[in-house]
Scaffold this motif. Sequence first.
Motif, PDB file in Angstrom:
ATOM      1  N   ALA A 175       0.837  -1.201   0.000  1.00 56.86           N
ATOM      2  CA  ALA A 175       0.000   0.000   0.000  1.00 56.86           C
ATOM      3  C   ALA A 175       0.872   1.251   0.000  1.00 56.86           C
ATOM      4  O   ALA A 175       2.050   1.223   0.367  1.00 56.86           O
ATOM      5  CB  ALA A 175      -0.926   0.013   1.219  1.00 56.86           C
ATOM      6  N   LEU A 176       0.270   2.353  -0.412  1.00 52.68           N
ATOM      7  CA  LEU A 176       0.945   3.649  -0.404  1.00 52.68           C
ATOM      8  C   LEU A 176       0.192   4.613   0.494  1.00 52.68           C
ATOM      9  O   LEU A 176      -1.048   4.661   0.458  1.00 52.68           O
ATOM     10  CB  LEU A 176       1.037   4.229  -1.809  1.00 52.68           C
ATOM     11  CG  LEU A 176       1.789   3.377  -2.827  1.00 52.68           C
ATOM     12  CD1 LEU A 176       0.792   2.714  -3.772  1.00 52.68           C
ATOM     13  CD2 LEU A 176       2.804   4.199  -3.592  1.00 52.68           C
ATOM     14  N   ALA A 177       0.932   5.353   1.298  1.00 53.33           N
ATOM     15  CA  ALA A 177       0.372   6.472   2.042  1.00 53.33           C
ATOM     16  C   ALA A 177       0.560   7.720   1.186  1.00 53.33           C
ATOM     17  O   ALA A 177       1.680   8.036   0.782  1.00 53.33           O
ATOM     18  CB  ALA A 177       1.088   6.627   3.384  1.00 53.33           C
ATOM     19  N   LEU A 178      -0.524   8.415   0.892  1.00 51.99           N
ATOM     20  CA  LEU A 178      -0.511   9.538  -0.039  1.00 51.99           C
ATOM     21  C   LEU A 178      -1.058  10.784   0.655  1.00 51.99           C
ATOM     22  O   LEU A 178      -2.207  10.799   1.102  1.00 51.99           O
ATOM     23  CB  LEU A 178      -1.359   9.214  -1.272  1.00 51.99           C
ATOM     24  CG  LEU A 178      -0.965   7.936  -2.026  1.00 51.99           C
ATOM     25  CD1 LEU A 178      -2.022   7.577  -3.066  1.00 51.99           C
ATOM     26  CD2 LEU A 178       0.398   8.108  -2.682  1.00 51.99           C
ATOM     27  N   VAL A 179      -0.236  11.818   0.734  1.00 51.98           N
ATOM     28  CA  VAL A 179      -0.636  13.041   1.424  1.00 51.98           C
ATOM     29  C   VAL A 179      -0.386  14.227   0.501  1.00 51.98           C
ATOM     30  O   VAL A 179       0.700  14.377  -0.061  1.00 51.98           O
ATOM     31  CB  VAL A 179       0.138  13.228   2.737  1.00 51.98           C
ATOM     32  CG1 VAL A 179      -0.326  14.491   3.458  1.00 51.98           C
ATOM     33  CG2 VAL A 179      -0.035  12.012   3.650  1.00 51.98           C
ATOM     34  N   ASN A 180      -1.399  15.060   0.354  1.00 54.44           N
ATOM     35  CA  ASN A 180      -1.276  16.250  -0.485  1.00 54.44           C
ATOM     36  C   ASN A 180      -0.500  17.352   0.238  1.00 54.44           C
ATOM     37  O   ASN A 180      -0.404  17.356   1.468  1.00 54.44           O
ATOM     38  CB  ASN A 180      -2.672  16.756  -0.858  1.00 54.44           C
ATOM     39  CG  ASN A 180      -3.430  15.771  -1.729  1.00 54.44           C
ATOM     40  OD1 ASN A 180      -2.852  15.156  -2.620  1.00 54.44           O
ATOM     41  ND2 ASN A 180      -4.714  15.609  -1.458  1.00 54.44           N
ATOM     42  N   PRO A 181       0.052  18.303  -0.492  1.00 57.25           N
ATOM     43  CA  PRO A 181       0.808  19.395   0.134  1.00 57.25           C
ATOM     44  C   PRO A 181      -0.029  20.170   1.159  1.00 57.25           C
ATOM     45  O   PRO A 181      -1.241  20.316   0.994  1.00 57.25           O
ATOM     46  CB  PRO A 181       1.195  20.288  -1.046  1.00 57.25           C
ATOM     47  CG  PRO A 181       1.181  19.377  -2.228  1.00 57.25           C
ATOM     48  CD  PRO A 181       0.072  18.405  -1.968  1.00 57.25           C
ATOM     49  N   ASP A 182       0.649  20.636   2.198  1.00 54.99           N
ATOM     50  CA  ASP A 182       0.035  21.485   3.225  1.00 54.99           C
ATOM     51  C   ASP A 182      -1.154  20.825   3.911  1.00 54.99           C
ATOM     52  O   ASP A 182      -2.094  21.505   4.345  1.00 54.99           O
ATOM     53  CB  ASP A 182      -0.390  22.836   2.627  1.00 54.99           C
ATOM     54  CG  ASP A 182       0.796  23.634   2.114  1.00 54.99           C
ATOM     55  OD1 ASP A 182       1.812  23.679   2.818  1.00 54.99           O
ATOM     56  OD2 ASP A 182       0.712  24.189   1.000  1.00 54.99           O
ATOM     57  N   THR A 183      -1.118  19.496   4.014  1.00 59.04           N
ATOM     58  CA  THR A 183      -2.174  18.746   4.701  1.00 59.04           C
ATOM     59  C   THR A 183      -1.626  18.191   6.012  1.00 59.04           C
ATOM     60  O   THR A 183      -0.723  17.352   6.000  1.00 59.04           O
ATOM     61  CB  THR A 183      -2.682  17.588   3.831  1.00 59.04           C
ATOM     62  OG1 THR A 183      -3.157  18.107   2.586  1.00 59.04           O
ATOM     63  CG2 THR A 183      -3.808  16.842   4.526  1.00 59.04           C
ATOM     64  N   PRO A 184      -2.133  18.618   7.168  1.00 58.27           N
ATOM     65  CA  PRO A 184      -1.610  18.131   8.444  1.00 58.27           C
ATOM     66  C   PRO A 184      -1.802  16.625   8.602  1.00 58.27           C
ATOM     67  O   PRO A 184      -2.859  16.079   8.267  1.00 58.27           O
ATOM     68  CB  PRO A 184      -2.437  18.901   9.486  1.00 58.27           C
ATOM     69  CG  PRO A 184      -2.930  20.116   8.764  1.00 58.27           C
ATOM     70  CD  PRO A 184      -3.162  19.662   7.346  1.00 58.27           C
ATOM     71  N   HIS A 185      -0.792  15.958   9.131  1.00 55.08           N
ATOM     72  CA  HIS A 185      -0.859  14.515   9.372  1.00 55.08           C
ATOM     73  C   HIS A 185       0.207  14.137  10.386  1.00 55.08           C
ATOM     74  O   HIS A 185       1.110  14.917  10.684  1.00 55.08           O
ATOM     75  CB  HIS A 185      -0.662  13.731   8.072  1.00 55.08           C
ATOM     76  CG  HIS A 185       0.665  13.960   7.425  1.00 55.08           C
ATOM     77  ND1 HIS A 185       0.976  15.131   6.746  1.00 55.08           N
ATOM     78  CD2 HIS A 185       1.787  13.203   7.346  1.00 55.08           C
ATOM     79  CE1 HIS A 185       2.209  15.071   6.281  1.00 55.08           C
ATOM     80  NE2 HIS A 185       2.731  13.911   6.651  1.00 55.08           N
ATOM     81  N   THR A 186       0.094  12.933  10.917  1.00 52.73           N
ATOM     82  CA  THR A 186       1.069  12.410  11.863  1.00 52.73           C
ATOM     83  C   THR A 186       1.666  11.136  11.288  1.00 52.73           C
ATOM     84  O   THR A 186       1.532  10.873  10.096  1.00 52.73           O
ATOM     85  CB  THR A 186       0.402  12.108  13.217  1.00 52.73           C
ATOM     86  OG1 THR A 186      -0.592  11.077  13.028  1.00 52.73           O
ATOM     87  CG2 THR A 186      -0.271  13.348  13.793  1.00 52.73           C
ATOM     88  N   GLY A 187       2.291  10.303  12.121  1.00 54.81           N
ATOM     89  CA  GLY A 187       2.820   9.026  11.652  1.00 54.81           C
ATOM     90  C   GLY A 187       3.379   8.228  12.814  1.00 54.81           C
ATOM     91  O   GLY A 187       4.057   8.771  13.687  1.00 54.81           O
ATOM     92  N   ARG A 188       3.065   6.918  12.832  1.00 54.56           N
ATOM     93  CA  ARG A 188       3.598   6.045  13.879  1.00 54.56           C
ATOM     94  C   ARG A 188       3.450   4.596  13.429  1.00 54.56           C
ATOM     95  O   ARG A 188       2.762   4.312  12.427  1.00 54.56           O
ATOM     96  CB  ARG A 188       2.860   6.250  15.197  1.00 54.56           C
ATOM     97  CG  ARG A 188       1.409   5.756  15.197  1.00 54.56           C
ATOM     98  CD  ARG A 188       0.724   6.010  16.521  1.00 54.56           C
ATOM     99  NE  ARG A 188      -0.544   5.304  16.649  1.00 54.56           N
ATOM    100  CZ  ARG A 188      -1.699   5.709  16.156  1.00 54.56           C
ATOM    101  NH1 ARG A 188      -1.751   6.849  15.479  1.00 54.56           N
ATOM    102  NH2 ARG A 188      -2.795   4.997  16.325  1.00 54.56           N
ATOM    103  N   ALA A 189       4.075   3.707  14.164  1.00 47.83           N
ATOM    104  CA  ALA A 189       3.978   2.283  13.841  1.00 47.83           C
ATOM    105  C   ALA A 189       2.599   1.744  14.203  1.00 47.83           C
ATOM    106  O   ALA A 189       2.033   2.105  15.239  1.00 47.83           O
ATOM    107  CB  ALA A 189       5.049   1.499  14.590  1.00 47.83           C
ATOM    108  N   GLY A 190       2.091   0.856  13.338  1.00 50.65           N
ATOM    109  CA  GLY A 190       0.800   0.226  13.608  1.00 50.65           C
ATOM    110  C   GLY A 190       0.931  -1.181  14.135  1.00 50.65           C
ATOM    111  O   GLY A 190      -0.072  -1.803  14.509  1.00 50.65           O
ATOM    112  N   VAL A 191       2.158  -1.711  14.179  1.00 51.38           N
ATOM    113  CA  VAL A 191       2.436  -3.044  14.710  1.00 51.38           C
ATOM    114  C   VAL A 191       3.729  -2.959  15.524  1.00 51.38           C
ATOM    115  O   VAL A 191       4.532  -2.043  15.324  1.00 51.38           O
ATOM    116  CB  VAL A 191       2.585  -4.090  13.578  1.00 51.38           C
ATOM    117  CG1 VAL A 191       1.250  -4.350  12.896  1.00 51.38           C
ATOM    118  CG2 VAL A 191       3.621  -3.636  12.550  1.00 51.38           C
ATOM    119  N   PRO A 192       3.955  -3.898  16.454  1.00 52.58           N
ATOM    120  CA  PRO A 192       5.143  -3.802  17.321  1.00 52.58           C
ATOM    121  C   PRO A 192       6.462  -3.750  16.568  1.00 52.58           C
ATOM    122  O   PRO A 192       7.417  -3.110  17.020  1.00 52.58           O
ATOM    123  CB  PRO A 192       5.052  -5.067  18.185  1.00 52.58           C
ATOM    124  CG  PRO A 192       3.592  -5.391  18.217  1.00 52.58           C
ATOM    125  CD  PRO A 192       3.074  -5.009  16.866  1.00 52.58           C
TER     126      PRO A 192
END
Length: 327
Positions: free
Chosen positions: A66-83
Amino acid sequence: MASGSGEERARHWRYEELPGVDLLRARYVRKEFVRHTHEHFVIAAIAEGVEVFHHRGADQYAGPGALALVNPDTPHTGRAGVPEGWRYGAVYPAPDLVAEIAAETTGIRGTPGFVRPVLEDPYAVGLVHQVLRAADEGNALAADTLLRVAVTRLLRLNGGMLPQRLVRTAGARIAARARAVLEERMAEPPTLERLAADLGTSPFALLRAFRQAYGMPPHTWLTDARVRRARQLLDEGTAPARAAADVGFTDQSHLSRHFSRIVGVPPGAYQRERKNVQDARPRLLLPSGVWKKRQLSQTYAPAARERTTAENRTPTSSGTPSGSESP
């Protein structure tokens, strides 16, 4: 050079033959990206594990293929979803480049962007990893070709016109004025109370308006803006300690803490990669025109078959390209 220790490692760099594009390879386990934005598009191809990122009010999950797709100037975070965390490769193309590709290869009108933040498409994941491999090898023709093919495919499967942000309400106008003040006074910003008073409103009214307009409170936006400006200074050769002072951080360690939580690598490692954009290895030529034709046919043919589905916003995925590389 990769940065990080233990199980975590990351490399954030540029390849001079791909102007306007940042590149990243990383494996993160405990890393948590705070709420932030990018001036460029984010196209992150997950190789292993799962990434979770908060985007437009909801947690999004991206796993292998899968791809994580974020447009410019769009607030977002990020972290692990599995150990065990997640491993991925990412390209960050500039808005002008994506607009150029969209105008040439799609029917999207207006400002192009991605409709959904997660797309299951192992083939496109493989293309992103091949872009990174080609950049590593100094293969300019392959890197540029594969990047354009990947962006075209993603726009055809998951592209649309971005809505234009219009400043209409009084609250939106106040938020825009507050942002301009913070940009101008980045190193010595006013308090929320002083900023609100100068703009003729109350602190909580300003806080609500700013959140609604930019997806985060003013102090979070300011930290993001400081890191963005620090990146520009580091790109220009400014020493990290000086860059920290210029943008308003108390010292280099203060910059490093926030920089790592937004960019993914410390400022020193980031700058070292910028100083070595062109490595000593010679550029490689493509093996033959047959290779290029095969890549284009494998990419455009599946995309054409899926176009009808994509228009309904339910794209399907196709096979992983042969010879794709994980980061």
